[in-house]
Design an enzyme around this catalytic site. Sequence first.
Site, mmCIF file in Angstrom:
data_model
loop_
_atom_site.group_PDB
_atom_site.id
_atom_site.type_symbol
_atom_site.label_atom_id
_atom_site.label_comp_id
_atom_site.label_asym_id
_atom_site.label_seq_id
_atom_site.Cartn_x
_atom_site.Cartn_y
_atom_site.Cartn_z
ATOM 1 N N ASP A 71 -58.438 -50.807 -8.740
ATOM 2 C CA ASP A 71 -59.531 -51.636 -9.249
ATOM 3 C C ASP A 71 -59.242 -53.105 -8.989
ATOM 4 O O ASP A 71 -59.039 -53.884 -9.921
ATOM 5 C CB ASP A 71 -59.667 -51.417 -10.762
ATOM 6 C CG ASP A 71 -60.612 -50.274 -11.099
ATOM 7 O OD1 ASP A 71 -61.630 -50.124 -10.407
ATOM 8 O OD2 ASP A 71 -60.334 -49.552 -12.064
ATOM 9 N N ARG A 79 -54.390 -57.098 -10.268
ATOM 10 C CA ARG A 79 -53.674 -55.905 -10.729
ATOM 11 C C ARG A 79 -52.214 -55.890 -10.324
ATOM 12 O O ARG A 79 -51.416 -55.218 -10.961
ATOM 13 C CB ARG A 79 -54.341 -54.646 -10.171
ATOM 14 C CG ARG A 79 -55.803 -54.494 -10.522
ATOM 15 C CD ARG A 79 -55.994 -54.242 -11.995
ATOM 16 N NE ARG A 79 -57.413 -54.069 -12.303
ATOM 17 C CZ ARG A 79 -57.875 -53.922 -13.542
ATOM 18 N NH1 ARG A 79 -57.048 -53.932 -14.573
ATOM 19 N NH2 ARG A 79 -59.166 -53.774 -13.769
ATOM 20 N N ARG A 145 -67.593 -59.474 -14.120
ATOM 21 C CA ARG A 145 -67.262 -58.615 -12.965
ATOM 22 C C ARG A 145 -68.456 -58.475 -12.028
ATOM 23 O O ARG A 145 -68.298 -58.076 -10.876
ATOM 24 C CB ARG A 145 -66.852 -57.228 -13.440
ATOM 25 C CG ARG A 145 -65.618 -57.213 -14.317
ATOM 26 C CD ARG A 145 -65.500 -55.885 -15.079
ATOM 27 N NE ARG A 145 -65.300 -54.756 -14.184
ATOM 28 C CZ ARG A 145 -65.411 -53.479 -14.563
ATOM 29 N NH1 ARG A 145 -65.741 -53.178 -15.825
ATOM 30 N NH2 ARG A 145 -65.204 -52.509 -13.708
ATOM 31 N N LYS A 175 -70.287 -49.790 -7.403
ATOM 32 C CA LYS A 175 -70.243 -49.186 -8.736
ATOM 33 C C LYS A 175 -71.013 -50.041 -9.716
ATOM 34 O O LYS A 175 -71.219 -51.229 -9.454
ATOM 35 C CB LYS A 175 -68.803 -48.984 -9.193
ATOM 36 C CG LYS A 175 -67.966 -50.268 -9.344
ATOM 37 C CD LYS A 175 -66.488 -49.906 -9.390
ATOM 38 C CE LYS A 175 -65.657 -51.066 -9.857
ATOM 39 N NZ LYS A 175 -64.217 -50.822 -9.858
ATOM 40 N N HIS A 176 -71.488 -49.527 -10.837
ATOM 41 C CA HIS A 176 -71.394 -48.152 -11.329
ATOM 42 C C HIS A 176 -72.802 -47.584 -11.315
ATOM 43 O O HIS A 176 -73.616 -48.033 -12.128
ATOM 44 C CB HIS A 176 -70.849 -48.147 -12.758
ATOM 45 C CG HIS A 176 -69.562 -48.936 -12.903
ATOM 46 N ND1 HIS A 176 -69.497 -50.316 -12.991
ATOM 47 C CD2 HIS A 176 -68.263 -48.514 -12.958
ATOM 48 C CE1 HIS A 176 -68.240 -50.714 -13.119
ATOM 49 N NE2 HIS A 176 -67.464 -49.663 -13.106
ATOM 50 N N HIS A 188 -65.990 -47.083 -22.354
ATOM 51 C CA HIS A 188 -64.633 -46.628 -22.612
ATOM 52 C C HIS A 188 -64.546 -45.998 -23.998
ATOM 53 O O HIS A 188 -63.663 -45.202 -24.266
ATOM 54 C CB HIS A 188 -63.646 -47.798 -22.536
ATOM 55 C CG HIS A 188 -63.521 -48.385 -21.166
ATOM 56 N ND1 HIS A 188 -64.338 -49.393 -20.727
ATOM 57 C CD2 HIS A 188 -62.704 -48.080 -20.125
ATOM 58 C CE1 HIS A 188 -64.001 -49.707 -19.477
ATOM 59 N NE2 HIS A 188 -63.029 -48.933 -19.088
ATOM 60 N N ASP A 260 -66.691 -42.144 -12.182
ATOM 61 C CA ASP A 260 -65.797 -43.058 -12.892
ATOM 62 C C ASP A 260 -64.767 -42.175 -13.610
ATOM 63 O O ASP A 260 -64.869 -40.942 -13.585
ATOM 64 C CB ASP A 260 -66.585 -43.938 -13.877
ATOM 65 C CG ASP A 260 -65.817 -45.237 -14.214
ATOM 66 O OD1 ASP A 260 -64.623 -45.340 -13.901
ATOM 67 O OD2 ASP A 260 -66.436 -46.152 -14.803
#
Lengths: 548, 548
Positions: A71, A79, A145, A175-176, A188, A260
Amino acid sequence: VAELLVVRCSGHLGDGQRRYPRWELDNGTLRRLLAEGVGGVILLGGSAAELQQRLRQLRAWAAQPLLLCADVEEGVGQRFEGASWLPPPLTLGRLHRREPQRALDLAERYGHCIGEEARTLGLNWVLAPVCDVNNNPANPVINLRAWGEDPDTCAALTTAFLRGAQAEGVLCCAKHFPGHGDTAVDSHLALPSLEHDRARLERVELPPFRAAIAAGVASVMTAHLLLPALDAERPATLSPAVLEGLLRRDLGFGGLIVTDALVMEAIAARHGGGEAAVLALEAGADLVLMPEDADAAIAAIVAAVESGRLERGRLEASRERRRRALAGLVAAEESAGPDAAQPLGPLTTGPRPEHRQLAEELVQAGLHRRGGRIHPPQGSGTADQADGGGAAGEKAGLNLVRIDNALQCPVLPLGAPALTLPAAAGFRPCLLEPRSPSPWSGDPQAPLALDRLGPGPVLLQLFLRGNPFSGGAVEAEPWAEAVVQLQRAGRLAGLVVYGSPYLWERLEPLLTPTTPAAWVSAQIPVAQQAALEALGIGTGTRAGAFTD
Amino acid sequence: VAELLVVRCSGHLGDGQRRYPRWELDNGTLRRLLAEGVGGVILLGGSAAELQQRLRQLRAWAAQPLLLCADVEEGVGQRFEGASWLPPPLTLGRLHRREPQRALDLAERYGHCIGEEARTLGLNWVLAPVCDVNNNPANPVINLRAWGEDPDTCAALTTAFLRGAQAEGVLCCAKHFPGHGDTAVDSHLALPSLEHDRARLERVELPPFRAAIAAGVASVMTAHLLLPALDAERPATLSPAVLEGLLRRDLGFGGLIVTDALVMEAIAARHGGGEAAVLALEAGADLVLMPEDADAAIAAIVAAVESGRLERGRLEASRERRRRALAGLVAAEESAGPDAAQPLGPLTTGPRPEHRQLAEELVQAGLHRRGGRIHPPQGSGTADQADGGGAAGEKAGLNLVRIDNALQCPVLPLGAPALTLPAAAGFRPCLLEPRSPSPWSGDPQAPLALDRLGPGPVLLQLFLRGNPFSGGAVEAEPWAEAVVQLQRAGRLAGLVVYGSPYLWERLEPLLTPTTPAAWVSAQIPVAQQAALEALGIGTGTRAGAFTD
C-alpha cells in the site's frame, strides 16, 4: 487455487519483528504456503533495504513468479523507511483547482517516483491509485488519500499518476470500487453503506474508475461497502451485481479484480474466512487479499469447486488474467536482479535528488499560510537558544503538539523540525496523544486545562488527518474551542495544521487576521520545516547538543 | 594521519534518514574522507539488513581495510533492529552472586551472540565490554551497562564475554579506562572527577582492565574523566600519565588505545576539535573517535607533526598497531563476503533460535517477583476483554507507563506486551514521558494528580534505568511517594520496574507484603512478557483487532 491468494507478511526478516503477528504470517507458514503455490504477498513494515532482501527471499521460497504488492499510495517511503515519502494525493487535488496543468505534471512524476522505487526494491504491484472521490469530509478512511473532491479532478489526476507509474514497469490498482469516498463509517471497523442510485454512481463515483480502466490499469480493488441500489444483501466485495455486472460487463474491465483485505471487520464479522473467499470468487473477484486463514480459504475454495458451487472455468479465467498481468512484467523484473555492489540501485544513498525535489515541490503546493510571523516568547532570546540548549522548564513558550500515536510516529523522528525548530525559538514541547494524561478541563468554554500545561505563549501544532481506526475520537476533541480559548487569553502564538484541510477550514475562520497560522497537507519532516519557516521560525537554527 | 580517525555515520543509507545530522557525516563527506584514507567508522541506527548494505558500501568507498565498529554492548539488536537484543550485562553481575558458574557461561554465550551477529553484518570491531565497576548507584552513564558492582565480578564476566566474542573473529574494546563506574556526573554533559588514589584504583577500578588485557582484548577506550591523583590537569583521554604511564607501561597494554568520542561535552567544551585530537595522540592514544571535525583534526595533527610537536614515529607506531589488529581479522572478513541468496547469513529470518533462547534465559535470570497476582480491575471481565476490545474509557483500570521518550521507544513497538497484556486485562494505557502533560500535583505527600489520570486500580510500570542525557530529571521524580500514595488509596494493583535495580531497591521496601510487584533488568518486549506473566496477567491473551 493457491495462486489466487494474496497473503500478508511483514517486510521485516525476523518473526520477532512483526508488528501485527496476528495478521502477518510467520516465516515457517509463509515459506510453506509459497512452496504450495500461493501466488501473491502484500508487505508492510521494515526499511527499504530490508524490504529488498525480504522480497528476494520470498521469490526464492516461491514455486512460481509472485505478485508482490504494498500500500505505497503516498510513496514507497510511506511504508518502507529510506524510500521517498510524498505529501498525500489530495495535495494535488487542491492544486488542480488553481493550476491544473502543474497538478497533472506533478501527478505523473508522483507515479514515476513510486513506480521506479517499487521496482527497484522488487515490488511489482503498487496498490494505488485511490480512485475514490473524497466528497465527504467526515470520511475516516479515504480523506487525503484521494486525488480529489470531484470526479473530474480524480479522473484526470489518477490517469496522470497511472501514466507515470505504469511507465516504470509495475502493475497498479484502482481502488476501492465502486467508490469509497462518500462514507462516514470506517470499513475496518464496520460495514458502511452507500445509498446512491445508479445514476448518481455514474455521475460521481464511477468516472475515476472508467478513466483508470481507459488508462490500462492492471487491477481494481473492491470496496467493503453495501450499495443497496445494486445489491441489497452483499457488500461490493462479495456482490456479483457489482463485480460481474457493473465492473466487468458495464465498465468492460478485463484485468484483475482483487478484494480488499478479507480480514477487515466489515467482512470478517459476517462470514467465516473460507466462506468469504468463496463468495468473493463467486462474485467475480480474481484474487483474494488477506484471507483470515489461507489454508481454510484454499480448502473452502477447493470444496466449492468439488461441490460444483464454483466453476472450474471461472478460476481458470482468473489464473489466466493473473498470468497475463505477470507476463508483461517479466522484462522489468529481470532487470531488477540482485547486484551486490549497488544493492539498492538508485536508492543506494537514499531517494534520488529528483524525488526529494518532487517531495519539496508537493509540500509547497500543499502549504497555505496566513497572518504574521510567530514571535519568539518573551524572556527567551533566540541567541542563547540557538543550539536548543537549556532545560525544557526554562523555555518561556509552549509547543503543544497533537499526534495520533507517539509510539509509532514516523513523522516525528529524532530531530523532527516540528520539535527542534520551536525548541530553538524558546517553545518547550508538550506531546498530546490519546494515551497522554488528559489536557482537557471539562469546561466547554475553556476546554484546555492550561494550568496543567504551564505558562507562556502557545504554538499549537495539530498532526491530524482522517485516520482509520480512531473511531471518531479525534473528531470529538474541541480544538475549535481551544483555539478560541487560547486566543482570548492572548496566548496563541501560532497554529499549524498538518493534514486535514477540513479541520483547517473549521479553525482558520476563528483566527484574528494577524494570528500566524498555516495548513500543510503533509505531515512529513520536510513539511514541518516548510510550514514553520513560512511562519518565521526555524531559519538558520540547528539541532541540539551531542547525544547518544 | 587519516587512518587514525574513526568518524561517525548513520547506519541508514540516506542522508535524510540521519537522526543526528550534526554528528553523522553526510554521504558526500563520508565518501570523500574514506577515499582520503580515513580508517574507521562508528555506526548507529538502521536495521540489521540496512547496516549490512551500508557496511558493504563503506568498504567499497574506502581506499583500504576499515575498522567498522558500533556500541553494541547489549546485543547487535540494541542498535540495529532485527538482530538480537539482550538484557543488560548487570543482569549477570547480579546472577553471579547466586550462581557464578551459570553467570560465566551466559556471559560467554553473550559474547558469542554479539560477535557472531556483528561479523555476519560486516562489523569487525565491537565496542564492548564495559569494564567499569558500577559501585555508584547514582552513576548516570554506566549503571546496567556494567558487568558487576565489584571488581572480581566485573573481571570474571568481562573475561568470559571476551572469550565468546573474540572466538567469533571480531575485535573488542575494554572501556572506559581507567574506570567510569564511580562517577555521578554525565560525561556527555560535563567533566566528572574521580578523587581516588592509585592504591584504590588498583583495588577497584583496574582489575577488570587487567583481566581484559590478559584475555587479549584488542583495544581499550579512554574515559573522559579527571583523576587528580594521576594528572591534575588533563582528563584521562588526554593524559600521558594515564595512557602512556598507567595503561601502556604499568598495565603493559600493547594493543590499540582509542579515545571515547571527542565531541562529548567533557572534551569539546574545553578544547577545539583539532587540538583535542592532537592532545589525545600526544597522550598516547592510537585512534581518535568522533573528532568534532575530521578535516580540522587531520589538519591539526599534520601541523603538529610538521612543527615537531608530535613525533612521526609515535604515529607510525599507532598505524602499526592498527595494521596488526586488522591483520588478524582478514580471514574472518573474507568469509563474510556477500551472498545474494542468503544475504544475512544466520540472520536471514531474524536472530537464530539459540540467541532468542539466550535472551529469554537472561530475562529470567534478571527477573525478581514478590507479592501476589495482579487482580483484573472490577467491572472488566477478562472474558469480553480477551481481544483487547472496547474503547480505552471503558477499561476500569489504569496502566500507568513511565518511559524516557515515547517518540524513540524501541522497547514499546506495536504489540508490546507492556501495553497489550494489561489492555486485555482491563487496564487502559496512560503514557508518561518528560514531554507529557504533567501528572504531578505539587503536593509532596500525594504527588500524583490522580484526578487527571482517572479512576480505578493502577498498574504502575516504570521503564527507568540510569540513562545518559537526562541530567537527573528522572531521579527527581517522586516515585517512592507516588507508590505510597497509591497504596494508601488502595489503588496500587501492581508495580513493575524495568531496568534500574537501585530504583527497585528504593521502592520494594515500601510495598505491603501482598502487593504484586516485579523487577526485571531488561526493558525489551520479552522481559515485559515475562514480568507480567509472573504477576499473573497476560497468559493466553493476544493482540487486538485488525489494524493498518
